[in-house]
Design an enzyme around this catalytic site. Structure first.
Site, PDB file in Angstrom:
ATOM      1  N   CYS A 209      -0.667  -1.758  -4.307  1.00 30.60           N
ATOM      2  CA  CYS A 209      -1.023  -2.883  -5.179  1.00 30.60           C
ATOM      3  C   CYS A 209       0.205  -3.762  -5.466  1.00 30.60           C
ATOM      4  O   CYS A 209       0.176  -4.976  -5.235  1.00 30.60           O
ATOM      5  CB  CYS A 209      -1.659  -2.364  -6.467  1.00 30.60           C
ATOM      6  SG  CYS A 209      -0.789  -0.984  -7.234  1.00 30.60           S
TER       7      CYS A 209
HETATM    8  N1  LIG Z   1      -5.485   2.447  -8.776  1.00 25.45           N
HETATM    9  C1  LIG Z   1      -4.965   1.449  -8.096  1.00 25.45           C
HETATM   10  O1  LIG Z   1      -4.825   0.317  -8.609  1.00 25.45           O
HETATM   11  C2  LIG Z   1      -4.536   1.651  -6.663  1.00 25.45           C
HETATM   12  C3  LIG Z   1      -4.153   0.540  -5.932  1.00 25.45           C
HETATM   13  C4  LIG Z   1      -3.760   0.701  -4.594  1.00 25.45           C
HETATM   14  C5  LIG Z   1      -3.766   1.965  -4.035  1.00 25.45           C
HETATM   15  N2  LIG Z   1      -4.111   3.039  -4.795  1.00 25.45           N
HETATM   16  C6  LIG Z   1      -4.101   4.362  -4.135  1.00 25.45           C
HETATM   17  O2  LIG Z   1      -5.458   4.727  -3.885  1.00 25.45           O
HETATM   18  C7  LIG Z   1      -5.612   6.145  -3.973  1.00 25.45           C
HETATM   19  C8  LIG Z   1      -6.706   6.454  -4.991  1.00 25.45           C
HETATM   20  O3  LIG Z   1      -6.289   5.926  -6.239  1.00 25.45           O
HETATM   21  P1  LIG Z   1      -7.222   5.864  -7.495  1.00 25.45           P
HETATM   22  O4  LIG Z   1      -6.532   5.033  -8.481  1.00 25.45           O
HETATM   23  O5  LIG Z   1      -8.611   5.539  -7.087  1.00 25.45           O
HETATM   24  O6  LIG Z   1      -7.165   7.398  -7.953  1.00 25.45           O
HETATM   25  P2  LIG Z   1      -8.165   8.206  -8.892  1.00 25.45           P
HETATM   26  O7  LIG Z   1      -8.873   7.276  -9.799  1.00 25.45           O
HETATM   27  O8  LIG Z   1      -7.376   9.318  -9.466  1.00 25.45           O
HETATM   28  O9  LIG Z   1      -9.241   8.807  -7.844  1.00 25.45           O
HETATM   29  C9  LIG Z   1      -8.910   9.807  -6.890  1.00 25.45           C
HETATM   30  C10 LIG Z   1     -10.150  10.226  -6.150  1.00 25.45           C
HETATM   31  O10 LIG Z   1      -9.811  11.283  -5.239  1.00 25.45           O
HETATM   32  C11 LIG Z   1     -10.576  12.459  -5.521  1.00 25.45           C
HETATM   33  N3  LIG Z   1      -9.703  13.613  -5.280  1.00 25.45           N
HETATM   34  C12 LIG Z   1      -8.589  13.969  -5.968  1.00 25.45           C
HETATM   35  N4  LIG Z   1      -8.023  15.063  -5.409  1.00 25.45           N
HETATM   36  C13 LIG Z   1      -8.811  15.406  -4.352  1.00 25.45           C
HETATM   37  C14 LIG Z   1      -8.774  16.441  -3.396  1.00 25.45           C
HETATM   38  N5  LIG Z   1      -7.784  17.365  -3.396  1.00 25.45           N
HETATM   39  N6  LIG Z   1      -9.748  16.506  -2.447  1.00 25.45           N
HETATM   40  C15 LIG Z   1     -10.746  15.575  -2.418  1.00 25.45           C
HETATM   41  N7  LIG Z   1     -10.849  14.564  -3.322  1.00 25.45           N
HETATM   42  C16 LIG Z   1      -9.886  14.472  -4.262  1.00 25.45           C
HETATM   43  C17 LIG Z   1     -10.976  12.316  -6.988  1.00 25.45           C
HETATM   44  O11 LIG Z   1     -12.135  13.085  -7.225  1.00 25.45           O
HETATM   45  P3  LIG Z   1     -12.547  13.538  -8.751  1.00 25.45           P
HETATM   46  O12 LIG Z   1     -12.944  12.285  -9.477  1.00 25.45           O
HETATM   47  O13 LIG Z   1     -13.705  14.454  -8.515  1.00 25.45           O
HETATM   48  O14 LIG Z   1     -11.326  14.183  -9.321  1.00 25.45           O
HETATM   49  C18 LIG Z   1     -11.249  10.816  -7.045  1.00 25.45           C
HETATM   50  O15 LIG Z   1     -12.506  10.536  -6.469  1.00 25.45           O
HETATM   51  C19 LIG Z   1      -4.242   6.692  -4.393  1.00 25.45           C
HETATM   52  O16 LIG Z   1      -3.568   7.173  -3.279  1.00 25.45           O
HETATM   53  C20 LIG Z   1      -3.532   5.480  -4.989  1.00 25.45           C
HETATM   54  O17 LIG Z   1      -2.135   5.541  -4.883  1.00 25.45           O
HETATM   55  C21 LIG Z   1      -4.522   2.906  -6.085  1.00 25.45           C
END
Ligand SMILES: NC(=O)c1ccc[n+]([C@@H]2O[C@H](COP(=O)([O-])OP(=O)(O)OC[C@H]3O[C@@H](n4cnc5c(N)ncnc54)[C@H](OP(=O)(O)O)[C@@H]3O)[C@@H](O)[C@H]2O)c1
Length: 341
Positions: A152
């Site tokens: 981001c």
């Molecule tokens: N947030 C942002 O603004 C943003 C921007 C760019 C990139 N990113 C990247 O995008 C990715 C996701 O970010 P996010 O913000 O969406 O994170 P998040 O809200 O914490 O969501 C993570 C997702 O992954 C699942 N998960 C976690 N551990 C897992 C495992 N061991 N096996 C299978 N599923 C698993 C979680 O399931 P549960 O809900 O069941 O725990 C949830 O669906 C990250 O790598 C982050 O760095 C995020």
């Protein structure tokens, strides 16, 4: 046109939810698979009620075989290190993969391991991953099997600097990025420092000079500049849900005016559907980009003519993650690049 079958792995997180929200209304795809971390007996429309009458799928723990059976293309909205455990089998089965995590963004494994403090488990696929910033890499994205969707902060920073860096306008040793992000940038998982009462009515800088997005910004700007460069990057936490506003200070190698800089930026982005360069020194605001896939850019040159201030605004879950991932899918699949928005 026949719809392609897509899946969102990590659909219960912030970026996964945003992906499902966009894809459920996308004219060229059918969402055929969603998963979370836990194996729960729950349907996606029970988790996100606005999907009623639109998408009705079970949301269980990730199953490689089910994802392979049901999908042509998969989005991995997973924490870093988890994506690189899931992607190899999907790629081997001939599926296209768009990874929203950081696992395939950094080409130098030593740098990845230093900033993410873990070993890289899939260096074979790292080589073929295409950095998914369409405004810079559109041609390569068209034939990619694996897209590394940008971070981001890097999206707002690189788009703000690319035209000037490419044209050689800036003194590359004097670039400062002062970026502020909303709280969803850290994901949905529980974290004490991100509690409402910790964040609300406060504002702070964090991870000075050691944020994991620094090497990503440096890597991509170095490619554009065709010479080594490194920025000073200071992230801040804003007490709002979504959005990143980046204020970028760049010393100009040759004196110029705001109008002259604007002409260069307007020309660079003239055919880009999701980059909006503001005219007449106007400056962007987060409210105009929230829940969109836009990167808005405003420019001013200091009256001395020696310093450019570039302000970019994106939604961290939009152009900074899920929106950009859908834009990449549109390019990979040959759809209209703006489909779904
Ligand atoms: N947030 C942002 O603004 C943003 C921007 C760019 C990139 N990113 C990247 O995008 C990715 C996701 O970010 P996010 O913000 O969406 O994170 P998040 O809200 O914490 O969501 C993570 C997702 O992954 C699942 N998960 C976690 N551990 C897992 C495992 N061991 N096996 C299978 N599923 C698993 C979680 O399931 P549960 O809900 O069941 O725990 C949830 O669906 C990250 O790598 C982050 O760095 C995020």
């Amino acid at each position: 046109m026949k719809k392609i079958q897509v899946g969102v792995v990590g659909a219960t997180g912030y970026t996964g939810e945003e992906l499902v929200r966009i894809l459920a209304w996308h004219p060229n795809v059918a969402v055929s698979y969603v998963s979370g971390k836990e194996d729960r007996d729950i349907r996606i429309q029970e988790i996100f009620p606005y999907l009623k009458n639109r998408l009705d799928l079970e949301c269980k723990a990730f199953s490689q075989s089910e994802a392979i059976e049901k999908c042509d293309l998969l989005f991995l909205s997973l924490p870093h290190t988890v994506s690189m455990q899931s992607a190899p089998a999907l790629l081997k089965a001939g599926k296209k993969v768009i990874d929203v995590s950081a696992d395939y963004r950094l080409k130098n494994v030593d740098v990845f391991e230093k900033f993410y403090k873990t070993s890289h488990k899939d260096t074979a696929n790292l080589k073929q991953a295409v950095y998914g910033l369409p405004e810079i890499n559109r041609e390569k994205i068209k034939s990619a099997e694996l897209v590394a969707n940008p971070g981001c902060y890097p999206t707002g920073s690189i788009l703000g600097l690319a035209p000037g860096v490419k044209k050689g306008l800036f003194d590359l040793s004097g670039i400062y990025i002062d970026a502020k992000s909303g709280v969803t940038g850290a994901g949905r998982k529980a974290d004490k420092a991100l509690n409402f009462s910790e964040v609300n009515e406060s504002f702070k800088a964090y991870k000075l000079f050691e944020h994991q997005h620094v090497p990503e910004i440096d890597q991509e700007l170095t490619r554009i500049a065709k010479k080594d460069m490194s920025v000073i990057f200071v992230p801040h936490l804003l007490p709002i849900n979504r959005g990143i506003l980046s204020t970028i200070y760049a010393r100009l190698s040759k004196s110029m005016t705001t109008e002259e800089l604007e002409v260069i930026y307007q020309k660079f982005y003239k055919d880009e559907p999701f980059v909006n360069v503001y005219p007449k020194g106007a400056l962007p605001e987060l409210k105009n980009v929230q829940r969109t896939n836009f990167c808005d850019i405003g420019l001013r040159v200091h009256p001395s003519g020696k310093l450019a201030v570039i302000v970019t605004a994106i939604d961290n879950l939009g152009k900074g993650a899920a929106g950009q991932a859908v834009q990449n899918m549109n390019i990979v699949c040959g759809f209209d690049e703006t489909a779904g928005f």
